[in-house]
Scaffold this motif. Sequence first.
Motif, PDB file in Angstrom:
ATOM      1  N   THR A 122       0.820  -1.212   0.000  1.00 50.34           N
ATOM      2  CA  THR A 122       0.000   0.000   0.000  1.00 50.34           C
ATOM      3  C   THR A 122       0.855   1.263   0.000  1.00 50.34           C
ATOM      4  OG1 THR A 122      -0.174  -0.145   2.418  1.00 50.34           O
ATOM      5  CG2 THR A 122      -1.941  -1.142   1.111  1.00 50.34           C
ATOM      6  N   ARG A 123       2.024   1.226   0.653  1.00 51.69           N
ATOM      7  CA  ARG A 123       2.894   2.403   0.652  1.00 51.69           C
ATOM      8  C   ARG A 123       3.370   2.721  -0.768  1.00 51.69           C
ATOM      9  NH1 ARG A 123       5.992   5.817   3.497  1.00 51.69           N
ATOM     10  NH2 ARG A 123       8.083   6.290   2.754  1.00 51.69           N
ATOM     11  N   SER A 124       3.762   1.697  -1.519  1.00 53.74           N
ATOM     12  CA  SER A 124       4.198   1.919  -2.902  1.00 53.74           C
ATOM     13  C   SER A 124       3.070   2.482  -3.751  1.00 53.74           C
ATOM     14  CB  SER A 124       4.702   0.602  -3.508  1.00 53.74           C
ATOM     15  OG  SER A 124       5.852   0.138  -2.843  1.00 53.74           O
ATOM     16  N   LEU A 125       1.857   1.987  -3.522  1.00 53.94           N
ATOM     17  CA  LEU A 125       0.711   2.515  -4.255  1.00 53.94           C
ATOM     18  C   LEU A 125       0.483   3.980  -3.910  1.00 53.94           C
ATOM     19  CD1 LEU A 125      -1.842  -0.436  -4.005  1.00 53.94           C
ATOM     20  CD2 LEU A 125      -0.325   0.136  -5.912  1.00 53.94           C
ATOM     21  N   GLY A 126       0.681   4.331  -2.637  1.00 57.41           N
ATOM     22  CA  GLY A 126       0.539   5.725  -2.233  1.00 57.41           C
ATOM     23  C   GLY A 126       1.568   6.625  -2.896  1.00 57.41           C
ATOM     24  N   VAL A 127       2.815   6.145  -3.011  1.00 57.95           N
ATOM     25  CA  VAL A 127       3.857   6.912  -3.688  1.00 57.95           C
ATOM     26  C   VAL A 127       3.480   7.115  -5.155  1.00 57.95           C
ATOM     27  CG1 VAL A 127       6.270   6.898  -4.443  1.00 57.95           C
ATOM     28  CG2 VAL A 127       5.685   6.171  -2.121  1.00 57.95           C
ATOM     29  N   PHE A 128       3.036   6.031  -5.800  1.00 63.92           N
ATOM     30  CA  PHE A 128       2.621   6.148  -7.201  1.00 63.92           C
ATOM     31  C   PHE A 128       1.498   7.167  -7.371  1.00 63.92           C
ATOM     32  CE2 PHE A 128      -0.681   4.971 -10.240  1.00 63.92           C
ATOM     33  CZ  PHE A 128       0.001   5.157 -11.433  1.00 63.92           C
ATOM     34  N   LEU A 129       0.487   7.131  -6.498  1.00 68.01           N
ATOM     35  CA  LEU A 129      -0.639   8.057  -6.620  1.00 68.01           C
ATOM     36  C   LEU A 129      -0.204   9.502  -6.423  1.00 68.01           C
ATOM     37  CD1 LEU A 129      -3.511   6.119  -4.811  1.00 68.01           C
ATOM     38  CD2 LEU A 129      -3.310   6.627  -7.253  1.00 68.01           C
ATOM     39  N   SER A 130       0.791   9.727  -5.556  1.00 68.51           N
ATOM     40  CA  SER A 130       1.304  11.076  -5.373  1.00 68.51           C
ATOM     41  C   SER A 130       1.953  11.586  -6.659  1.00 68.51           C
ATOM     42  CB  SER A 130       2.313  11.110  -4.219  1.00 68.51           C
ATOM     43  OG  SER A 130       2.879  12.396  -4.092  1.00 68.51           O
ATOM     44  N   VAL A 131       2.791  10.757  -7.288  1.00 68.67           N
ATOM     45  CA  VAL A 131       3.447  11.174  -8.532  1.00 68.67           C
ATOM     46  C   VAL A 131       2.410  11.330  -9.640  1.00 68.67           C
ATOM     47  CG1 VAL A 131       5.193  10.568 -10.262  1.00 68.67           C
ATOM     48  CG2 VAL A 131       5.592  10.025  -7.854  1.00 68.67           C
ATOM     49  N   ALA A 132       1.405  10.457  -9.667  1.00 67.42           N
ATOM     50  CA  ALA A 132       0.359  10.561 -10.676  1.00 67.42           C
ATOM     51  C   ALA A 132      -0.428  11.855 -10.535  1.00 67.42           C
ATOM     52  CB  ALA A 132      -0.587   9.360 -10.574  1.00 67.42           C
ATOM     53  N   GLU A 133      -0.520  12.378  -9.303  1.00 64.50           N
ATOM     54  CA  GLU A 133      -1.239  13.623  -9.063  1.00 64.50           C
ATOM     55  C   GLU A 133      -0.373  14.838  -9.387  1.00 64.50           C
ATOM     56  OE1 GLU A 133      -4.389  16.029  -8.143  1.00 64.50           O
ATOM     57  OE2 GLU A 133      -4.454  13.842  -8.073  1.00 64.50           O
ATOM     58  N   THR A 134       0.893  14.839  -8.897  1.00 67.98           N
ATOM     59  CA  THR A 134       1.757  16.004  -9.074  1.00 67.98           C
ATOM     60  C   THR A 134       2.459  16.033 -10.424  1.00 67.98           C
ATOM     61  OG1 THR A 134       3.713  14.907  -8.105  1.00 67.98           O
ATOM     62  CG2 THR A 134       2.197  16.046  -6.578  1.00 67.98           C
ATOM     63  N   LEU A 135       2.669  14.825 -11.012  1.00 68.10           N
ATOM     64  CA  LEU A 135       3.468  14.680 -12.232  1.00 68.10           C
ATOM     65  C   LEU A 135       4.828  15.343 -12.058  1.00 68.10           C
ATOM     66  CD1 LEU A 135       0.766  15.250 -14.995  1.00 68.10           C
ATOM     67  CD2 LEU A 135       1.654  13.085 -14.110  1.00 68.10           C
ATOM     68  N   ASN A 136       5.382  15.172 -10.852  1.00 72.32           N
ATOM     69  CA  ASN A 136       6.680  15.761 -10.524  1.00 72.32           C
ATOM     70  C   ASN A 136       7.329  14.931  -9.425  1.00 72.32           C
ATOM     71  OD1 ASN A 136       8.594  17.578  -9.047  1.00 72.32           O
ATOM     72  ND2 ASN A 136       7.992  18.987 -10.674  1.00 72.32           N
ATOM     73  N   PHE A 137       8.421  14.241  -9.750  1.00 71.63           N
ATOM     74  CA  PHE A 137       9.065  13.356  -8.782  1.00 71.63           C
ATOM     75  C   PHE A 137       9.645  14.146  -7.609  1.00 71.63           C
ATOM     76  CE2 PHE A 137       8.445  10.482 -12.155  1.00 71.63           C
ATOM     77  CZ  PHE A 137       8.715   9.191 -11.740  1.00 71.63           C
ATOM     78  N   SER A 138      10.202  15.308  -7.887  1.00 79.88           N
ATOM     79  CA  SER A 138      10.798  16.114  -6.819  1.00 79.88           C
ATOM     80  C   SER A 138       9.739  16.599  -5.849  1.00 79.88           C
ATOM     81  CB  SER A 138      11.553  17.307  -7.407  1.00 79.88           C
ATOM     82  OG  SER A 138      12.629  16.885  -8.202  1.00 79.88           O
ATOM     83  N   ARG A 139       8.605  17.086  -6.388  1.00 81.86           N
ATOM     84  CA  ARG A 139       7.552  17.604  -5.525  1.00 81.86           C
ATOM     85  C   ARG A 139       6.947  16.495  -4.676  1.00 81.86           C
ATOM     86  NH1 ARG A 139       3.374  20.364  -9.032  1.00 81.86           N
ATOM     87  NH2 ARG A 139       5.291  21.367  -9.732  1.00 81.86           N
ATOM     88  N   SER A 140       6.746  15.322  -5.277  1.00 81.55           N
ATOM     89  CA  SER A 140       6.221  14.197  -4.504  1.00 81.55           C
ATOM     90  C   SER A 140       7.216  13.765  -3.434  1.00 81.55           C
ATOM     91  CB  SER A 140       5.897  13.017  -5.428  1.00 81.55           C
ATOM     92  OG  SER A 140       4.753  13.282  -6.199  1.00 81.55           O
ATOM     93  N   GLY A 141       8.494  13.754  -3.774  1.00 83.52           N
ATOM     94  CA  GLY A 141       9.505  13.387  -2.785  1.00 83.52           C
ATOM     95  C   GLY A 141       9.490  14.321  -1.594  1.00 83.52           C
ATOM     96  N   ALA A 142       9.367  15.639  -1.858  1.00 82.59           N
ATOM     97  CA  ALA A 142       9.330  16.610  -0.763  1.00 82.59           C
ATOM     98  C   ALA A 142       8.090  16.411   0.098  1.00 82.59           C
ATOM     99  CB  ALA A 142       9.359  18.033  -1.334  1.00 82.59           C
TER     100      ALA A 142
END
Length: 302
Positions: free
Chosen positions: A3-23
């Motif tokens: 579920t954590r990996s799915l949450g990370v994916f959904l964050s990137v899918a929303e922001t379309l920015n790896f740096s912003r999701s990482g922050a």
Amino acid sequence: MDTRSLGVFLSVAETLNFSRSGAALHMSVSAVSRTVARLEAEVGQPLFERDRRNVLLTRAGREFREFARRTLGEWQHLQRQLGSEGELAGEVSLYCSVTATRTLLAPILASFRSDYPAVDIMMHTGDQADGISRILGGQDDLAVSIRPLELSRRMDFLPLLHSPLQFCMPAAPCQVRERVLEDLARGGIQWSGVPLIVPERGTTQEMLEDWLRERGIRPRIYAQVAGHEAIVAMVSLGLGVGIAPQLVIEASGVGEGVEVLSLEEAPLPVLSIGLAALRQRLASPLVRALWDVAGRTYPAAL
């Protein structure tokens, strides 16, 4: 696939920015990339198209996004079922700034603990500007946040109180204060000559940029800082003029070290501060209980 990996994916899918999701997720960009790469290996297809400027979902990525949302929703439903017998019990994840924990949240949590003693609050603190991203990414159930200029259709926002956004200058004699007072005596602040301390991201950054653009102002940016509390602290040290919600200025331990600038002819916006949550998460009795207690605690803002 967890579920954590799915949450990370959904964050990137929303922001379309790896740096912003990482922050927002408090992860390194490389850790976010590795998580997405592992998912792509399991799926057997690329989930994102990447180049130096853009990140876009592939067709497989769009289909996987629906799978991830559905899977997390079903997992949360199962958790609710397993904890549904007898007294309401379980855990609610809540994200907020340090100021919010001391001011806005205190009466909410006092009432909530009295009504639901078997429910644990898992508190995460940080820059409030990250709250919306953490909700969209599935890292937290609820977040105390300033209402964004554009609210995702997947989210609900419960206003709790309002606070004006304010410019503030050092209260103690210093070069910055003298420059601001001289400008005011001459009719107005010359922003090109005053060091300005601004948020590095978030709704208040967007509001300030709109305010400056509408007036054709090109300011002298001294620093971009994460968190309003840090901005107030830097202003108190005489490093520049900053912006922060009135709530933060009054609640910060260094609030006496700054002085609010009254610009009645061109005031900054009034902020709506409240709870944000995915509508899907509000189906959880645990999350809904905290949401409802918050609304009863601050009824005037509704």
